[in-house]
Motif scaffolding. Sequence first.
Motif, PDB file in Angstrom:
ATOM      1  N   ARG A 131      28.619  16.644   1.946  1.00  0.00           N
ATOM      2  CA  ARG A 131      27.503  16.159   2.192  1.00  0.00           C
ATOM      3  C   ARG A 131      27.450  15.587   2.899  1.00  0.00           C
ATOM      4  O   ARG A 131      28.854  14.503   2.993  1.00  0.00           O
ATOM      5  N   GLU A 172      24.075  10.779   5.697  1.00  0.00           N
ATOM      6  CA  GLU A 172      22.766  10.189   5.291  1.00  0.00           C
ATOM      7  C   GLU A 172      22.563  10.682   3.848  1.00  0.00           C
ATOM      8  O   GLU A 172      21.563  10.167   3.117  1.00  0.00           O
ATOM      9  N   ALA A 173      23.124  12.418   3.951  1.00  0.00           N
ATOM     10  CA  ALA A 173      22.744  12.992   1.936  1.00  0.00           C
ATOM     11  C   ALA A 173      23.517  11.509   0.868  1.00  0.00           C
ATOM     12  O   ALA A 173      22.898  11.546  -0.185  1.00  0.00           O
ATOM     13  N   ARG A 177      21.475   8.386   0.510  1.00  0.00           N
ATOM     14  CA  ARG A 177      20.572   8.918  -0.277  1.00  0.00           C
ATOM     15  C   ARG A 177      20.737   9.506  -2.339  1.00  0.00           C
ATOM     16  O   ARG A 177      20.285   8.724  -2.368  1.00  0.00           O
TER      17      ARG A 177
END
Length: 84
Positions: free
Chosen positions: A26, A29-30, A33
Amino acid sequence: MKNVTIRNLSDEVHRAIRQRAAAHGRSTEAEIRAILTEAVQPAERIKLGSMLADIGRDIELTDEEHAALTARDRSPAEPLEFDQ
């Protein structure tokens, strides 16, 4: 959804997050998160409803006892009176 800006992140930490993101397939940023979500909502957190159900099973409630605990008083609430 809200946006968050993280300032002054060290190069080492950013590099580690990028590598971790690549390992999980991923984006950076993912991955951030996912890290934040895992930190504030761990999978092993205690869920009150499940805990109470377990307690009920442990003490072997009868059907009558269970019905008494789950029954709701549906009568309208009486307003409070403040006159003395």
